[in-house]
Design an enzyme around this catalytic site. Structure first.
Site, mmCIF file in Angstrom:
data_model
loop_
_atom_site.group_PDB
_atom_site.id
_atom_site.type_symbol
_atom_site.label_atom_id
_atom_site.label_comp_id
_atom_site.label_asym_id
_atom_site.label_seq_id
_atom_site.Cartn_x
_atom_site.Cartn_y
_atom_site.Cartn_z
ATOM 1 N N GLU A 1 18.534 29.975 -5.089
ATOM 2 C CA GLU A 1 19.756 30.726 -5.458
ATOM 3 C C GLU A 1 19.500 31.680 -6.623
ATOM 4 O OE1 GLU A 1 19.709 27.281 -5.850
ATOM 5 O OE2 GLU A 1 20.656 26.636 -3.988
ATOM 6 N N GLU B 1 36.912 31.816 -16.456
ATOM 7 C CA GLU B 1 37.009 31.017 -15.227
ATOM 8 C C GLU B 1 37.962 29.836 -15.437
ATOM 9 O OE1 GLU B 1 33.295 29.324 -13.913
ATOM 10 O OE2 GLU B 1 34.205 28.431 -12.127
ATOM 11 N N LYS C 1 14.618 23.041 -16.432
ATOM 12 C CA LYS C 1 14.731 24.502 -16.327
ATOM 13 C C LYS C 1 13.627 25.070 -15.451
ATOM 14 C CE LYS C 1 18.315 25.363 -18.981
ATOM 15 N NZ LYS C 1 19.526 25.984 -18.403
ATOM 16 N N GLU D 1 15.034 24.677 -12.132
ATOM 17 C CA GLU D 1 16.155 25.601 -11.960
ATOM 18 C C GLU D 1 15.669 27.017 -11.654
ATOM 19 O OE1 GLU D 1 18.393 26.696 -15.488
ATOM 20 O OE2 GLU D 1 20.276 26.565 -14.394
ATOM 21 N N CYS E 1 20.835 19.575 -25.547
ATOM 22 C CA CYS E 1 19.524 20.206 -25.353
ATOM 23 C C CYS E 1 18.551 19.912 -26.488
ATOM 24 C CB CYS E 1 19.677 21.712 -25.224
ATOM 25 S SG CYS E 1 20.845 22.171 -23.941
ATOM 26 N N CYS F 1 25.689 24.356 -17.470
ATOM 27 C CA CYS F 1 24.524 24.880 -18.203
ATOM 28 C C CYS F 1 23.290 24.021 -18.055
ATOM 29 C CB CYS F 1 24.819 24.975 -19.697
ATOM 30 S SG CYS F 1 26.296 25.882 -20.050
ATOM 31 N N GLU G 1 32.734 31.686 -18.414
ATOM 32 C CA GLU G 1 33.213 30.336 -18.138
ATOM 33 C C GLU G 1 34.611 30.128 -18.710
ATOM 34 O OE1 GLU G 1 30.033 27.346 -17.961
ATOM 35 O OE2 GLU G 1 31.262 26.150 -19.298
ATOM 36 N N SER H 1 31.706 24.703 -12.826
ATOM 37 C CA SER H 1 31.830 26.127 -13.083
ATOM 38 C C SER H 1 30.796 26.863 -12.239
ATOM 39 C CB SER H 1 31.578 26.401 -14.570
ATOM 40 O OG SER H 1 31.297 27.761 -14.750
#
Lengths: 593, 388
Positions: free
Chosen positions: A374, A283, A366, A369, A523, A307, A280, A327
């Site tokens: 993907e 990037e 999560k 996710e 988190c 994230c 990142e 990102s």
């Protein structure tokens, strides 16, 4: 200051506070259900009623502002009888099959019923009258209306704290219920799966979808090699479920416990957090170069972190025009997942089809996710099962482990080593700080100019934080950044995120880099963390995270030797073809409603 | 029943020959303090049922700081057995507007709203026409004030003032915590006067009649007159403007059918007075208050059916946010059914009475607080009808 008297005790408290605030100051406990310190006052459950001299009827302590000379009685015959009635009324609507409930022994209604010794004089059981439904459609959140006490904490959480409004009140009278937007199933409604509602639900009406049994099954399956990764915030939260006070760091004990549970390899999400910083950070610098030097107008700035899967889904729904600003880096969980079934498999000489990859997360989003289409770049489902901090605690209890007595062990090698920079991913501002520690040093050859590497402006609980880092005397390759002031912003909690993004969208703010975490505090305040979570508890967990960072021998991601090794042996360099293939992803535009 | 005992009729609300424009232009020239003093002196109390002194409401709101204030006419007439606001809006809407304009002048409001009950939408067209005319009159008097009409969607709870604000703000109609009261924080969080339709007309007419004249009617606690909606077992159902403070016996003598066993005063949220208490009951704030509803029941009526009907109504119309009201109403309803069926013993009625008292003490708003009124007055007075 306002002076009042509660149960014969004089209390002074600031104007604008409530009777409840004053009683807490006087160390008098008034029970509450709909009240939650993170949320606005509702005053709808009525269990906090007290007697105010001179007032008609009883008053709700949580909603009544203090005034001079007030005389309050919290424990009169009338108060006690009324309160018991209210608890009995709640129970009469409630599916009180406690032994089958996920929240058994950690339920606010249950403990209140226990205190007030409800039982024989119960009113009619209304549960058979109701057509209660259980919504199991979401991969993250299960909604069981039969357990709901209609306190609306979840509604206020979803609307005020998270600006999502997936949950709403429907109908009136006896049919009033907590529903979803347009009564859509939880799977279809605009929900970010953040789980903050779960964290504030006083009963078992909202819980995470449980995956404990699948994980046990994988562990018992001799043909499977089960790897587990643990997110940074878990190690400062797990202890709360297992006898420790909030803010206890239990990293070593957690690793011991995971090994005892039978995982074949106990690894660390923090490894891929360090890797995230490499990807990142590179990037960001690449985007800056393209924008500032090449004047490529197709480059989107500010770049935003990716994230937090709750934040990702939120932006897909609410800010679909900004998906290119995100990102492309996968979250550390998903980077770990795809590497577990490629790099790790290769190094360990394992067939990836025999690897089961489990993650322990402070997060319910999560789970969603890991299910995203993907997230199968390894050729398999990159992360097979996601457990919350709470679910891990249950497994530890099921296995009969004496967690408090366990010794401290270290993560297994290969993808188990990490740095302090990865630890602070668990706190709001942490990704920003970790990225700055690395990016600044890559660009200037010097450490970030903050004492002990602690970038204090990006820390803390303010909803939206800003920081400016001026780049001076960069190394040759980054000369174009000389004198550039890198403007950063950080938001946590989706209401704050929305505020920040709106200012970006309206052109009122001009940043290069934005960190957003869906949950308040980051988190460590995630929807999968121990219940209760409050500001005090979030502060304690935050303190623990930064202590953990300070205790780490290495505190900059680019100095993680395992990260260096994976680039040498497998990935090549940051943003290489291989890392694009495995560590980066795409986002999808989603409907607003 | 003798005709010579007829209760005194009053003709303030509906009288057409009042010289409306003159009252309006005179009132708009009066000192604000003078208007408030007149209202206070008149003893006018809110006619929606709760009976808060109107002058105080206006005075408090006028004293609040802030750039924006509102005056709102509560025309969400939803109490079972009440239909007098409908008639007022139909017959003398301009007097309602006039009352709002005077109130707006006193508190300094530029905008006013009429929250019209959803079921009264049929009044909307005519009302709007009258309102357009009224605005022209205001312009001619060079008074900067506009009234808007918003309609409810049929929820009883939206007649509760803070739920009404929520509804007007486009939110779910749920009562707010009080304090703050509307005079401090009402519509859009601004200082707001909210008055019942009838109250606004009286306030307007007091500017003409003077407080002393108004005070000649009624009693110390219940000054003036009131519009009653009379229904049920009566040969002369309808709308009557009567002096406040009458003994219920006199009312029954005139309006009953000779066989009256009970009168429900104040609608489903009010009290049921049995025959034996007619003589000792005064209709007014010192006795049994009413927002206008007077439902007369003769001996052919089952009081079980009456309370069952009210409970069904409350069970459905509770907004559902607070526990005692939401669950309490369900328990009372199913409870009386269970006793009637014999599934629960007679003693269970006492449990239900205690529960209704808890609802009165602990509910968030007037809805839940007032369920006990009809429940306990019917169950206490007609206990045998609950069982057999």
């Amino acid at each position: 200051m306002i002076n009042l008297n509660i149960d014969g005790i004089d209390v002074s408290i600031e104007e604008g506070k409530t009777i409840l605030d004053a009683s807490r100051k006087a160390k008098i406990k008034i029970p509450t259900l709909c009240h939650h310190e993170d949320l606005c006052v509702a005053g709808n459950c009525r269990v906090c009623i007290v007697q105010q001299e001179g007032a008609k009827g009883l008053v709700a302590a949580c909603a009544m502002p203090v005034h001079e000379g007030m005389k309050i009685h919290t424990n009169t015959m009338e108060v006690r009888r009324s309160r018991k009635h209210i608890i009995e009324l709640l129970l009469s609507e409630h599916n009180a099959d406690c032994t089958k409930c996920y929240r058994n022994n950690n339920c606010e209604l249950q403990s209140m019923a226990n205190q007030y010794r409800t039982g024989n004089e119960m009113f009619l059981d209304l549960v058979p009258e109701k057509n209660y439904t259980i919504d199991q459609s979401s991969p993250s959140i299960m909604k069981d209306d039969s357990k709901c006490i209609r306190c609306q904490r979840c509604v206020r959480t979803c609307e005020n704290l998270q600006a999502v409004s997936a949950l709403a009140v429907a109908n009136k009278g006896g049919k009033m219920k907590i529903s979803s937007f347009f009564e859509k199933p939880m799977h279809d409604v605009v929900c970010t799966n953040c789980g903050q509602c779960i964290n504030r639900c006083p009963t078992g009406a909202l819980i995470e979808v449980n995956n404990i049994d699948e994980v046990w099954e994988a562990i018992y399956d001799k043909s499977k090699h089960v790897v587990v990764q643990t997110a940074p915030a878990v190690r400062v939260g797990l202890g709360e479920e297992l006898g420790f006070h909030a803010g206890s760091r239990v990293t070593g004990k957690m690793v011991s416990a995971l090994k005892r549970l039978g995982f074949d390899s106990v690894l660390d999400t923090q490894f891929t957090a360090d890797l995230t910083i490499m990807e990142e950070g590179t990037e960001l610098l690449t985007r800056l170069k393209k924008a500032l030097v090449d004047e490529d107008t197709s480059i989107r700035l500010p770049m935003m972190t990716s994230c937090s899967p709750g934040w990702i889904k939120f932006s897909e729904h609410i800010f679909p025009d900004f998906l290119e600003n995100l990102s492309t880096c996968k979250s550390p969980q998903q980077m770990f997942g795809s590497l577990a079934k490629t790099y790790y498999a290769q190094q360990r000489n394992l067939d990836p089809k025999d690897i089961v990859s489990v993650s322990i997360m402070p997060c319910t989003a999560k789970k969603f996710e890991a299910d995203r289409p993907e997230m199968r770049d390894s050729g398999y489902k990159d992360v097979d099962h996601v457990l919350t901090t709470r679910e891990l605690a249950i497994m530890i209890k099921q296995a009969g482990l004496e967690f408090m007595e366990m010794d401290d062990q270290k993560f297994d090698s290969l993808m188990g080593d990490s740095t302090g920079a990865a630890t602070i991913f668990g706190a709001t501002g942490g990704v920003m700080e970790a990225a700055l520690r690395t990016a600044y040093e890559l660009v200037t050859g010097r450490e970030v100019p903050f004492e002990n590497l602690n970038i204090m402006p990006v820390r803390g609980m303010e909803g939206v934080k800003e920081a400016v880092v001026k780049i001076e005397n960069p190394v040759e390759a980054w000369k174009f950044l000389d004198g550039v002031e890198l403007r950063c912003a950080i938001a946590h909690g989706l209401t704050n995120a929305k505020k920040l993004m709106q200012s970006v969208k309206d052109g009122k703010a001009n940043y290069h880099f934005i960190e957003i975490m869906a949950c308040p505090g980051g988190c460590l305040g995630g929807g999968g963390q121990p219940i209760p979570t409050s500001q005090k508890i979030r502060d304690q967990r935050t303190k623990a995270i930064y202590e953990e960072d300070m205790a780490m021998p290495i505190r900059k991601s680019h100095e993680n030797p395992d990260v260096t090794k994976i680039y040498q042996d497998f990935l090549g360099e940051p943003l290489s073809h291989k890392s694009h293939e495995l560590l980066h992803t795409k986002y999808v535009k989603r409907e607003r409603y | 029943m003798a005709e010579n005992k007829q209760l005194k009729r009053v003709d303030i609300i509906f009288s057409e020959e009042c010289g409306f424009k003159e009252i309006l232009s005179d009132a708009l020239k009066m000192d604000n303090e003078k208007i408030v003093d007149e209202l206070l002196n008149s003893g006018l109390r809110g006619r929606g049922g709760a009976g808060f002194p109107t002058g105080m409401k206006w005075k408090f709101t006028a004293q609040e700081k802030g750039d924006e204030r509102f005056i709102i006419c509560n025309a969400d007439e939803g109490e079972p057995g009440t239909f007098k606001d409908r008639e007022i809006l139909f017959k003398v809407p301009y007097k309602v507007f006039g009352g709002m304009a005077v109130g707006a002048k006193v508190i300094g409001a530029k905008e006013g709203y009429i929250y019209l009950r959803g079921e009264y939408k049929f009044l909307l067209n005519d009302l709007q026409k009258h309102l357009d005319e009224f605005h022209k009159t205001l312009d001619a008097l060079d008074f900067d004030f506009r009234i808007h009409i918003v309609t409810g969607a049929g929820a009883y709870i939206c007649g509760e003032e803070s739920a009404l604000f929520e509804s007007m703000e486009g939110k779910r109609g749920e009562p707010r915590n009080k304090p703050p009261y509307p005079t401090v924080s009402g519509y859009k969080g601004k200082p707001t006067v909210i008055n019942n339709v009838e109250t606004l007309v009286y306030a307007f007419m007091i500017c003409r009649l003077g407080s002393e004249k108004f005070k000649e009617l009624g009693t110390d606690d219940s000054r003036g007159s009131k519009v009653f909606s009379v229904s049920g077992d009566t040969p002369i159902a309808g709308i009557y403007e009567l002096e406040l403070g009458m003994p219920l016996q006199d009312f029954v003598d005139e309006f009953g059918d000779g066989d009256t066993k009970a009168v429900q005063v104040g609608g489903a949220a009010g009290f049921c007075v049995p025959r034996k208490k007619f003589k000792d009951t005064v209709i007014g704030f010192e006795g049994v208050p009413t927002g206008g509803s007077m439902m007369v029941f003769n001996s052919s009526r089952s009081m079980f059916n009456v309370i069952h009907n009210y409970l069904e109504f409350f069970e459905e119309e509770s907004c559902g946010q607070c526990t005692p009201c939401r669950v309490g109403c369900q328990q009372l309803l199913l409870g009386v059914e269970a006793v009637k069926r014999g599934d629960k013993s007679i003693d269970y009625l006492d449990e239900l009475l205690k529960l209704s008292q808890t609802m009165k003490l602990t509910s968030k708003c007037g809805l839940g607080q007032s369920v006990a009124n009809s429940f306990s007055s019917i169950v206490d007075n007609f206990r045998e009808e609950m069982i057999y």
